[in-house]
Design an enzyme around this catalytic site. Sequence first.
Site, short mmCIF file in Angstrom:
data_model
loop_
_atom_site.label_atom_id
_atom_site.label_comp_id
_atom_site.label_asym_id
_atom_site.label_seq_id
_atom_site.Cartn_x
_atom_site.Cartn_y
_atom_site.Cartn_z
N GLU A 58 -4.52 2.39 -4.52
CA GLU A 58 -3.06 2.49 -4.35
C GLU A 58 -2.46 1.22 -3.79
OE1 GLU A 58 -4.96 4.44 -0.66
OE2 GLU A 58 -5.40 4.20 -2.78
N HIS A 103 -4.81 14.78 -8.87
CA HIS A 103 -4.97 13.40 -9.31
C HIS A 103 -4.07 13.07 -10.50
CE1 HIS A 103 -8.29 12.18 -6.68
NE2 HIS A 103 -8.71 13.44 -6.78
N ASP A 114 0.85 -1.19 0.00
CA ASP A 114 0.00 0.00 0.00
C ASP A 114 0.89 1.24 0.00
OD1 ASP A 114 -2.87 1.08 0.50
OD2 ASP A 114 -1.64 2.14 1.97
N ASP A 136 -1.69 9.89 -10.53
CA ASP A 136 -1.62 8.85 -11.56
C ASP A 136 -0.17 8.59 -11.97
OD1 ASP A 136 -4.33 8.61 -11.49
OD2 ASP A 136 -4.70 9.68 -13.38
#
Length: 284
Positions: free
Chosen positions: A190, A159, A146, A163
């Site tokens: 993620e 965002h 994670d 990405d």
Amino acid sequence: YRVKVATSGQSALEIVAKQERPDIILLDVMMPQMDGYEVCARLKQDAETKNIPVIFVTAMDEAVDEEHGISLGAVDYITKPFHLPIIKARLKNHIKHKLMTDQLESMVWLDALTSIPNRRRFDEELEREWKRAQRSGTTLSVILVDVDHFKDFNDQYGHGAGDVCLKKVASTLAASVTRAGDLVARYGGEEFIVLTPETDIAGVRVLAEQLRGSIEALQITHEHSSVLHRVTISAGYASVIPEHGKSALVLVEEADRMLYCAKRAGRNRVYGLRELKVARKISD
């Protein structure tokens, strides 16, 4: 072509089960102990082999025989005596179609953002490797990863930058796992997951630590992380020799539990049962 030959139906099934799956199978009908029809039927009943094209090549030239072979799932039925150039041409056409099908399937199995395998692909490979490990009595391991404080990263940098970050993390994880048979997949959001067959608990810990270090070494700025001012990961790992009657999900659930422990212990670290036992001993 790379060709493998089996002299009986049983040995053919064993080769297909234990080794890399072939792109196409040429199958006679009249064979000792197990005829070609039964071999074809067993291949089509198995989820792992049902999509392998089968071509019957046989002296049984009655229409009812051909009808039976096609009804079992064969893509073609060639009778003897045959003309070799015609067989080669038909084989080439079937191979071409198989490769196109494989390409379409690979697109379904890839994550659109990171271009690494997606969760669907992981789930299929997990089932396949779980069954294989059950048969062979070998160890199967997973690492659940994670990205630490990724929501804060998205909130701070947007965002689009998020990405880009996930793409870098994905490509780095994939490049760090180089052994044939291992798989790195995007598990969702993620989270990423690594499937590594025939790796014991000590080996999977080493790999998990290598993955953690490789992401920290990217030095992707993350000013709002409470761990470091760069992107880091936490990882939970688990290892088991699969038992018959048990679900493969128990392995992922254990890795997920270890990931939770890694986060609770401060993040940017790897956790497995070994670390959990040490932590309990210290706290005691």
